[in-house]
Write an enzyme that holds these catalytic residues in place. Structure first.
Site, short mmCIF file in Angstrom:
data_model
loop_
_atom_site.label_atom_id
_atom_site.label_comp_id
_atom_site.label_asym_id
_atom_site.label_seq_id
_atom_site.Cartn_x
_atom_site.Cartn_y
_atom_site.Cartn_z
N LYS A 43 -10.67 40.36 -41.12
CA LYS A 43 -12.10 40.86 -41.82
C LYS A 43 -12.82 41.28 -40.38
O LYS A 43 -13.57 42.24 -40.65
CB LYS A 43 -12.97 39.86 -42.46
CG LYS A 43 -12.23 39.30 -43.68
CD LYS A 43 -13.16 38.02 -44.14
CE LYS A 43 -12.38 37.65 -45.49
NZ LYS A 43 -13.33 36.36 -46.12
N ALA A 63 -15.85 39.52 -50.30
CA ALA A 63 -15.81 39.02 -51.59
C ALA A 63 -17.08 40.22 -52.31
O ALA A 63 -17.05 41.27 -52.21
CB ALA A 63 -15.92 37.87 -52.20
N VAL A 114 -2.57 42.46 -61.33
CA VAL A 114 -3.36 41.69 -62.33
C VAL A 114 -3.20 40.37 -62.27
O VAL A 114 -2.57 39.65 -63.38
CB VAL A 114 -2.84 42.38 -63.86
CG1 VAL A 114 -3.61 42.03 -65.01
CG2 VAL A 114 -2.75 43.76 -63.82
N ASP A 141 -7.14 35.18 -41.70
CA ASP A 141 -8.18 35.83 -42.66
C ASP A 141 -9.26 36.42 -41.97
O ASP A 141 -9.74 37.25 -42.17
CB ASP A 141 -8.12 34.80 -43.76
CG ASP A 141 -9.19 35.31 -44.87
OD1 ASP A 141 -8.94 36.22 -45.60
OD2 ASP A 141 -10.42 34.87 -45.09
N LEU A 143 -20.06 39.60 -51.46
CA LEU A 143 -21.27 39.92 -50.55
C LEU A 143 -21.55 41.41 -50.20
O LEU A 143 -20.62 41.90 -49.74
CB LEU A 143 -21.27 39.00 -49.60
CG LEU A 143 -21.21 37.22 -49.97
CD1 LEU A 143 -21.26 36.53 -48.65
CD2 LEU A 143 -22.89 37.30 -50.66
N GLY A 149 -13.76 33.46 -54.38
CA GLY A 149 -13.62 33.13 -55.87
C GLY A 149 -13.48 34.56 -56.65
O GLY A 149 -13.80 35.70 -56.33
N GLU A 162 -5.23 28.70 -49.68
CA GLU A 162 -3.99 29.38 -49.94
C GLU A 162 -3.00 28.26 -50.36
O GLU A 162 -2.97 26.95 -49.87
CB GLU A 162 -3.41 30.33 -48.85
CG GLU A 162 -4.25 31.29 -48.52
CD GLU A 162 -4.32 32.39 -49.83
OE1 GLU A 162 -3.52 32.60 -50.25
OE2 GLU A 162 -5.52 33.13 -49.57
#
Length: 533
Positions: free
Chosen positions: A379, A301, A147, A375, A303, A508, A364
């Site tokens: 992906k 994210a 969270v 990163d 997209l 974001g 980061e």
């Protein structure tokens, strides 16, 4: 069947079946007014009207209770019922009729109105036993692990007026505490839910001010067991949303999925680490009553990158190449770094751009985590594996046994700064290496190109790599990007002339949460929840 009066004398000369007889044969029940003694009434003397006689009228008798059965009032003439003792069908109480004995249509005990009612009760019982089917489900239960920035946005979006009827948040977990909520209690708004979860830095509450809340120490393994048991009891589908970046949580995915829970996550580690873990996740989806897996937010994210890839593959297209700017951080850095200098001055310094990006939260806490290219490599690993599990006539992609670590990845971390543990110290010493990046920019400008950090999956050559590339000013990767946008191009057999391009904000908390919630909606729809949006 009987002949009409006009042709009664010839009745013995013609076949007495509806298939072979001609049109002059009456196929009714004999109660037609023109057929002698079975007329439905009589003429009165004089000018009195025709008198109907009830005892001669046709009567259709419906067995008592037939209007309450779920069966339809239709039985095809060519259906043969063979009710054996092990068939699972109820045996009729009535005796077989002559027709059933002669034709063998309705089994040894016949098929009359009484048996028709028995079947209705039988199937009504079956329906009541499975009343809670996915088609009748009205909402899904949701447990959120992690969270932080993204997790909080997920809570707010799921508790919005449009989605709160579809999702019931029953658990929130941070690094130390788990909040359980009574599923039978009224739903709470997002702010109230978040206020009930104590911060990870605080102690475990001994009691709760809210009657629907209870607390235990965070233990993802035990959480999955409890969620699976509760889901079996409530017959409500449960979604585990993992908003952590913890590898240990992703290692629970196979068990979670096999137990019937669905997984929705932006956590890349479960799908980009070892090949063994990825294989276990895929195989778990084949278990009986297994849950679903959605991971859209791991790559783009909010997209639609993974969903676009899936749609292309499932509709039979052949994906030949995927390339793109997959990192919002790298996109921002090189969009700024490639801006033309004003007044003949040199362009912006690489170290200054990285410093601003860190201050604005684009990187980061340690910028080296972004500049390493890991990163983007994660992906690419995810997309490569999704491609590989779909049959193709093109060259096989690398197995990537160690996941992203097996990829050819170009790092932008100067070798002298590779072992610096502090993000602040890294930023302070990065200006010492600006000349190296200035040289790369000058070489690209001399060719009329700009620098972009891209990932490439080329099925024709079987290559998967990520690194710094040069693109002409007219290329979409050079001209269409701004800020921290991501852009991904799909080259396929259908899109052979011009690639299919997906572009937009790729980072974001709010857009990442949107990708997560969109996946949760897909799970709910596949479980039979009616989503009216």
């Amino acid at each position: 069947m009987r002949a009409t009066l006009q042709l009664l004398s010839k009745a013995s000369r013609a076949p007495l079946t509806s298939k072979q007889g001609n049109k002059n044969y009456y196929k009714g029940t004999g109660s037609h007014p023109g057929l002698g003694s079975k007329r439905t009434g009589r003429h009165a003397v004089g000018k009195a009207p025709y008198i109907m006689m009830p005892e001669r009228m046709r009567r259709f008798v419906v067995p008592e209770g037939l209007n309450e059965t779920d069966l339809k009032p239709y039985v095809a003439a060519n259906v043969r019922f063979d009710f054996k003792n092990d068939s699972g069908w109820p045996m009729a109480n009535s005796k077989p009729t002559f027709a059933s004995k002669r034709q063998g249509l309705f089994g040894p005990n016949g098929f009359d109105g009484h048996y028709y009612l028995q079947l209705g009760e039988h199937f009504k019982g079956i329906k009541s036993e499975s009343a809670q089917t996915p088609q009748e489900m009205t909402s899904c239960a949701v447990a959120i692990v992690g969270v932080g920035l993204v997790g909080k946005q997920v809570v707010h979006q799921l508790t919005s007026p449009a989605l709160s009827p579809l999702f019931k948040i029953i658990s929130l977990t941070n690094s130390r505490h788990t909040l359980h909520l009574n599923p039978a209690a009224p739903s709470l708004d997002g702010q109230t839910l978040l206020s009930l979860l104590p911060p990870s830095s605080g102690p475990l509450p001994s009691s709760s001010a809210h009657p629907a809340a209870s607390y235990v120490a965070a233990n993802p393994t035990e959480l999955v067991k409890k969620l699976a048991a509760d889901a079996r009891h409530s017959k409500q589908h449960t979604i585990l949303i993992d908003c952590t970046s913890d590898l240990s949580v992703t290692e629970l995915y196979p068990t979670t999925i096999a137990s019937g829970l669905s997984v929705v996550t932006p956590n890349k580690k479960g799908f980009s680490s070892s090949a063994d873990l990825f294989k276990q996740i895929v195989e778990a989806q084949s278990a009986p009553n297994a849950g679903l897996v959605y991971l859209e937010a791991t790559v783009g994210a909010g997209l639609p990158i993974i969903s676009t890839l899936r749609d292309l593959l499932k509709t039979g297209d052949e994906v030949t190449k995927i390339e793109g700017v997959f990192s919002g951080t790298m996109s921002y850095i090189f969009n700024e770094f490639s801006k033309p200098a004003s007044g003949g001055s040199a362009g912006p310094k690489f170290s200054e751009i990285v410093k601003i990006a860190k201050e604005n939260g684009y990187t980061e806490p340690h910028p080296a985590d972004d500049l390493s290219g890991s990163d983007v490599a994660r992906k690419l690993t995810i997309l490569s594996r999704l491609l590989s599990i779909n049959p193709s006539s093109l060259a096989a992609l690398p197995d990537l046994p160690e996941g992203y670590a097996s990829l050819s990845t170009e790092t932008l971390i100067p070798s002298a700064l590779a072992n610096i543990a502090s993000g602040e110290e890294f930023v302070q010493k990065l200006p010492e290496h600006d000349a190296e990046f200035d040289k790369l920019r000058s070489e690209a400008e001399a060719e009329g190109k700009v620098l972009r950090y891209v990932g490439v999956i080329d099925r024709a050559s079987g290559v998967v790599k990520c690194g710094l590339e040069k693109y002409p000013a007219a290329h979409p990767f050079a001209s269409a990007l701004s800020g921290s946008d991501n852009i991904v191009a799909f080259h396929t057999k259908r899109y052979s002339q011009r690639p299919l391009i997906v572009q937009g904000a790729g980072a974001g908390a709010d857009v990442t949460a949107m990708g997560v919630v969109a996946d949760a909606i897909k799970v709910a729809e596949r479980q039979g929840v009616r989503v009216h949006l």
